[in-house]
Every structure is written in structure tokens, then in C-alpha cells.
Design a protein around this motif. Structure first.
Motif, mmCIF file in Angstrom:
data_model
loop_
_atom_site.group_PDB
_atom_site.id
_atom_site.type_symbol
_atom_site.label_atom_id
_atom_site.label_comp_id
_atom_site.label_asym_id
_atom_site.label_seq_id
_atom_site.Cartn_x
_atom_site.Cartn_y
_atom_site.Cartn_z
ATOM 1 N N PRO A 73 0.819 -1.215 0.000
ATOM 2 C CA PRO A 73 0.000 0.000 0.000
ATOM 3 C C PRO A 73 0.854 1.266 0.000
ATOM 4 C CG PRO A 73 -0.889 -1.619 1.517
ATOM 5 C CD PRO A 73 0.419 -2.170 1.030
ATOM 6 N N SER A 74 2.008 1.195 0.635
ATOM 7 C CA SER A 74 2.971 2.290 0.634
ATOM 8 C C SER A 74 4.364 1.674 0.620
ATOM 9 C CB SER A 74 2.801 3.158 1.890
ATOM 10 O OG SER A 74 3.940 3.969 2.090
ATOM 11 N N PRO A 75 5.310 2.232 -0.160
ATOM 12 C CA PRO A 75 6.678 1.682 -0.159
ATOM 13 C C PRO A 75 7.276 1.609 1.241
ATOM 14 C CG PRO A 75 6.408 3.250 -1.945
ATOM 15 C CD PRO A 75 5.154 3.338 -1.118
ATOM 16 N N ALA A 76 6.821 2.474 2.129
ATOM 17 C CA ALA A 76 7.347 2.475 3.490
ATOM 18 C C ALA A 76 6.936 1.220 4.259
ATOM 19 C CB ALA A 76 6.869 3.717 4.234
ATOM 20 N N GLU A 77 5.936 0.482 3.742
ATOM 21 C CA GLU A 77 5.485 -0.734 4.422
ATOM 22 C C GLU A 77 6.213 -1.979 3.930
ATOM 23 O OE1 GLU A 77 0.932 0.827 5.301
ATOM 24 O OE2 GLU A 77 1.265 -0.962 4.088
ATOM 25 N N GLU A 78 7.070 -1.822 2.940
ATOM 26 C CA GLU A 78 7.806 -2.964 2.410
ATOM 27 C C GLU A 78 8.986 -3.319 3.313
ATOM 28 O OE1 GLU A 78 9.017 -1.887 -1.499
ATOM 29 O OE2 GLU A 78 6.976 -1.835 -2.300
ATOM 30 N N MET A 79 9.344 -4.593 3.300
ATOM 31 C CA MET A 79 10.532 -5.047 4.030
ATOM 32 C C MET A 79 11.294 -6.016 3.132
ATOM 33 S SD MET A 79 8.622 -7.487 6.803
ATOM 34 C CE MET A 79 7.430 -8.748 6.277
ATOM 35 N N SER A 80 12.611 -5.918 3.168
ATOM 36 C CA SER A 80 13.457 -6.758 2.323
ATOM 37 C C SER A 80 14.045 -7.886 3.154
ATOM 38 C CB SER A 80 14.567 -5.920 1.689
ATOM 39 O OG SER A 80 15.318 -5.248 2.683
ATOM 40 N N SER B 9 30.122 -18.875 -3.300
ATOM 41 C CA SER B 9 29.463 -19.999 -2.644
ATOM 42 C C SER B 9 28.907 -20.955 -3.688
ATOM 43 C CB SER B 9 28.326 -19.485 -1.758
ATOM 44 O OG SER B 9 27.559 -20.557 -1.227
ATOM 45 N N ASP B 10 28.536 -22.160 -3.262
ATOM 46 C CA ASP B 10 27.849 -23.078 -4.162
ATOM 47 C C ASP B 10 26.354 -22.774 -4.233
ATOM 48 O OD1 ASP B 10 27.588 -23.833 -1.526
ATOM 49 O OD2 ASP B 10 27.954 -25.964 -1.852
ATOM 50 N N HIS B 11 25.905 -21.798 -3.457
ATOM 51 C CA HIS B 11 24.507 -21.352 -3.477
ATOM 52 C C HIS B 11 24.424 -19.911 -3.966
ATOM 53 C CE1 HIS B 11 22.564 -24.554 -0.877
ATOM 54 N NE2 HIS B 11 23.850 -24.793 -0.694
ATOM 55 N N PHE B 12 23.345 -19.599 -4.675
ATOM 56 C CA PHE B 12 23.026 -18.216 -4.991
ATOM 57 C C PHE B 12 22.254 -17.606 -3.812
ATOM 58 C CE2 PHE B 12 23.326 -20.063 -9.256
ATOM 59 C CZ PHE B 12 24.022 -19.087 -9.960
ATOM 60 N N PRO B 13 22.399 -16.312 -3.559
ATOM 61 C CA PRO B 13 21.534 -15.658 -2.576
ATOM 62 C C PRO B 13 20.111 -15.546 -3.131
ATOM 63 C CG PRO B 13 23.521 -14.355 -3.057
ATOM 64 C CD PRO B 13 23.421 -15.409 -4.116
ATOM 65 N N MET B 14 19.132 -15.667 -2.244
ATOM 66 C CA MET B 14 17.729 -15.496 -2.616
ATOM 67 C C MET B 14 17.172 -14.304 -1.851
ATOM 68 S SD MET B 14 17.505 -17.901 -4.823
ATOM 69 C CE MET B 14 15.773 -17.673 -5.240
ATOM 70 N N ALA B 15 16.672 -13.323 -2.605
ATOM 71 C CA ALA B 15 16.202 -12.068 -2.012
ATOM 72 C C ALA B 15 14.710 -11.886 -2.284
ATOM 73 C CB ALA B 15 16.979 -10.881 -2.583
ATOM 74 N N ALA B 16 14.032 -11.287 -1.337
ATOM 75 C CA ALA B 16 12.593 -11.032 -1.493
ATOM 76 C C ALA B 16 12.251 -9.685 -0.861
ATOM 77 C CB ALA B 16 11.776 -12.137 -0.848
ATOM 78 N N THR B 17 11.218 -9.067 -1.402
ATOM 79 C CA THR B 17 10.622 -7.886 -0.794
ATOM 80 C C THR B 17 9.162 -8.212 -0.537
ATOM 81 O OG1 THR B 17 12.115 -6.428 -2.009
ATOM 82 C CG2 THR B 17 10.167 -5.423 -1.038
ATOM 83 N N ALA B 18 8.719 -8.016 0.691
ATOM 84 C CA ALA B 18 7.371 -8.435 1.078
ATOM 85 C C ALA B 18 6.740 -7.387 1.991
ATOM 86 C CB ALA B 18 7.429 -9.796 1.776
ATOM 87 N N PHE B 19 5.478 -7.604 2.309
ATOM 88 C CA PHE B 19 4.775 -6.741 3.251
ATOM 89 C C PHE B 19 3.642 -7.554 3.868
ATOM 90 C CE2 PHE B 19 2.748 -6.374 -0.829
ATOM 91 C CZ PHE B 19 1.394 -6.288 -0.587
ATOM 92 N N ILE B 20 3.160 -7.109 4.999
ATOM 93 C CA ILE B 20 2.063 -7.796 5.678
ATOM 94 C C ILE B 20 0.744 -7.205 5.200
ATOM 95 C CG2 ILE B 20 1.068 -8.459 7.894
ATOM 96 C CD1 ILE B 20 3.881 -9.603 7.274
#
Length: 325
Positions: free
Chosen positions: A93-100, A305-316
Motif C-alpha cells: 500500500p505504501s513503499p514504506a510498508e515494504e521489508m526486504s 558460494s555453491d549457493h546463490f543468494p535469494m532475495a525477497a521484498t514483502a509486506f504484511i
């Protein structure tokens, strides 16, 4: 001779397809959960190779190989762009509510510390889960981690260290050993930027390799499922599951907790092995309850590393009426 060669290959393909259907937790049985795409590819190549040759029982051989391809294809189909998505991408609803959020296995022996530090400084995640962190990695990342007010860590020199860090307001963080072994999980209760309480669970169980059965891994994932199901808060689960997205263990985990998966309908985004493209599999997972919205889910660049990093941006999306455990 060709008859024996093609039927021998077909028998191996059929056996490796059927073995995971058993209830065995033996590593050399459960490992065939992983290369379903590879098995389907070998079945296709075997079918195409045998077509020009006169062979006894060729229709039966072809039917068996086609059946393998259809079955394996059905298992991996949800993780292709052709499938319907489980989680729709939507802005908060607002970028300020997002969390990475960022989850990654650093590989204990990896010495490219500065490459990871550059990724962490660029992404600057609100929630960070690091796995395989030993004393060397802990020292190398100390300045980067200092920006986080809340840190919970288990530093270990046997590939199962773990560091959890967050700048979000936290009402509780604990390390858990679901089966009293040496592979910890972390559980945190945090407040999202929108003010809603939610759970974060991170885990890194053992893989099905020589010397390990999957019994402990499967029970650990089940214990996390019990924690998630009993919670009244929105929940995010991340980590190196050492289990592919399409295994029966992961499917049970999702079904039991009514979890959603960003990969479904978007492609495998395989996270392991970073150095060998032909071996890549989706084993670094992210799951969320229905009251968590997703802005993005990405695989980042390799850093040794043998793994790639996995990144997400989410909100409640909203807070549940009863904010229980």
C-alpha cells in the motif's frame, strides 16, 4: 547388443523414478527426488536414440520412457512459467510498508568475503539469514552486521553455523534445535514497517548425502510446520532446506501449513549449484502465509558460494485478529 543397452538405460530411468515413491529415508533413495528434470531429459534422449533402430518390444520401451517423462514433467510443471502462480506480485500500500529479506548459504570454505559484503551493502536487507557461518565468516562480516540492532547467531566450524540479523523491531528471537541435533533453526517475532506482528522462521537441515538419511531433515521440516500451523501471526519461512521444491516433504510442509510459494508459476530460480549450471536445483526456499504480500522474489549473483543468494521484498497484508503464538 543395442537391445540390451537401451533396455538397460530404460531400467535405470524407471528405477530412479520409482525409488522416491517408497517410504525409505535412505540417502541414495531420497536423492532421486532432486534430479527430476535430468531424469526426464535422459528419458527423452534415450527415446530419440532408440527410434531409428529395430528392436524387440520397442513400443513397450517407448511407452515406459514416455510414462517417465510425463510423470517427471508433472512433478516439475508447477515450477515453470506455464503454471498458474500461487503468489501474485503486488506493491505494498505504501513503499514504506515494504521489508526486504535475504537468505543465503555462504559456503564455509568460501573466501570471497568482500564479494558478499558488497552484496549485503547494496541490498541492505531488513532481515538477513546467513548459513554455514564459521569463525572466519563471522569475523569478516562483523562490521557489516554491526548495523543491525538484533543479531542471533550460532557460530560453528562444521557447516551448520547460522546468523540471523534484523533492523525490524523484535519482540523475541530464539535458536531452536527441533530434533536436538546440531542443525539449528531460528524463530523470530518481529514488527513489520506497517506495524503488524509476524513470524520469521529460518532453517538449514542436513542434505541426503552419503552417511545421512533424510529422516532427521524431514522431521525437522515437520517440526517447523507444526510451529507455523500453531501460529496466529503471518509467517515467512526461508532457508536452505536441502530439499527440492517438488519433494513430498516440501509438498507436505506447504499443505500442512497452508503456505504459498513464490516460485510456483515463475520458474525454478535454481539456487544450487552456483558453479555448475547442469546441476542446478531449487533448494533454497521461501514460503509465506496468505496474509503476506510479495513485491519481488529474486536470485542474486554468485559470490563464490555453491549457493546463490535469494532475495525477497514483502509486506504484511493485514494483521490476524488473534495475535497468539
Amino acid at each position: 547388443m543395442l537391445n540390451w543397452v537401451f533396455w538397460g538405460l530404460a531400467l535405470i530411468i524407471i528405477i530412479t523414478t520409482l525409488l522416491p515413491l517408497t517410504s525409505s529415508a535412505t540417502w541414495w533413495v531420497r536423492m532421486w527426488d532432486f534430479p527430476r528434470l535430468h531424469i526426464a531429459g535422459v528419458a527423452l534422449l534415450t527415446l530419440l536414440a532408440c527410434l531409428p533402430f529395430a528392436m524387440s518390444q520397442k513400443p513397450l520401451l517407448a511407452a515406459a520412457l514416455i510414462a517417465v517423462m510425463v510423470y517427471q514433467g508433472m512433478q516439475i510443471f508447477p515450477y515453470t512459467p506455464l503454471a498458474r502462480t500461487e503468489v501474485d506480485i503486488a506493491g505494498a500500500p505504501s513503499p514504506a510498508e515494504e521489508m526486504s529479506l535475504l537468505s543465503l548459504n555462504v559456503l564455509m570454505e568460501n573466501t570471497r568475503h568482500h564479494d558478499l559484503i558488497a552484496i549485503l551493502e547494496r541490498e541492505d536487507p531488513d532481515v538477513l539469514l546467513l548459513m554455514e557461518t564459521d569463525d572466519t565468516w563471522h569475523a569478516a562480516l562483523s562490521q557489516t552486521l554491526a548495523r543491525y540492532p538484533t543479531i542471533k547467531s550460532h557460530i560453528a566450524n562444521y557447516h551448520y553455523g547460522l546468523i540471523f540479523a534484523t533492523r525490524l523491531e523484535t519482540s523475541g528471537v530464539e535458536l531452536l534445535w527441533p530434533l536436538a541435533d546440531d542443525t539449528p533453526a531460528v524463530r523470530a517475532v518481529m514488527t513489520s514497517p506497517s506495524g503488524a506482528a509476524f513470524n520469521f522462521i529460518g532453517l538449514h537441515p542436513r542434505p541426503p548425502v552419503f552417511g545421512n538419511t533424510t529422516a532427521v531433515r524431514d522431521r525437522q521440516i515437520k517440526e517447523v510446520a507444526l510451529m507455523t500451523k500453531s501460529s496466529e501471526r503471518p509467517t515467512v519461512v526461508m532457508g536452505d532446506f536441502n530439499d527440492v521444491a517438488w519433494s513430498w516433504t516440501t509438498k507436505r510442509f506447504k499443505r500442512y501449513c497452508d503456505l504459498l510459494e513464490p516460485r510456483v508459476g515463475r520458474g525454478m530460480m535454481s539456487s544450487f549449484h552456483a558453479e555448475y549450471p547442469f546441476m542446478r536445483l531449487p533448494i533454497d526456499q521461501m514460503f509465506m502465509t496468505k496474509d503476506v504480500g510479495l513485491v519481488s522474489f529474486r536470485r542474486l549473483e554468485p559470490f563464490g558460494s555453491d549457493h546463490f543468494p535469494m532475495a525477497a521484498t514483502a509486506f504484511i497484508l493485514n494483521q490476524r485478529p488473534n495475535d497468539g503464538q
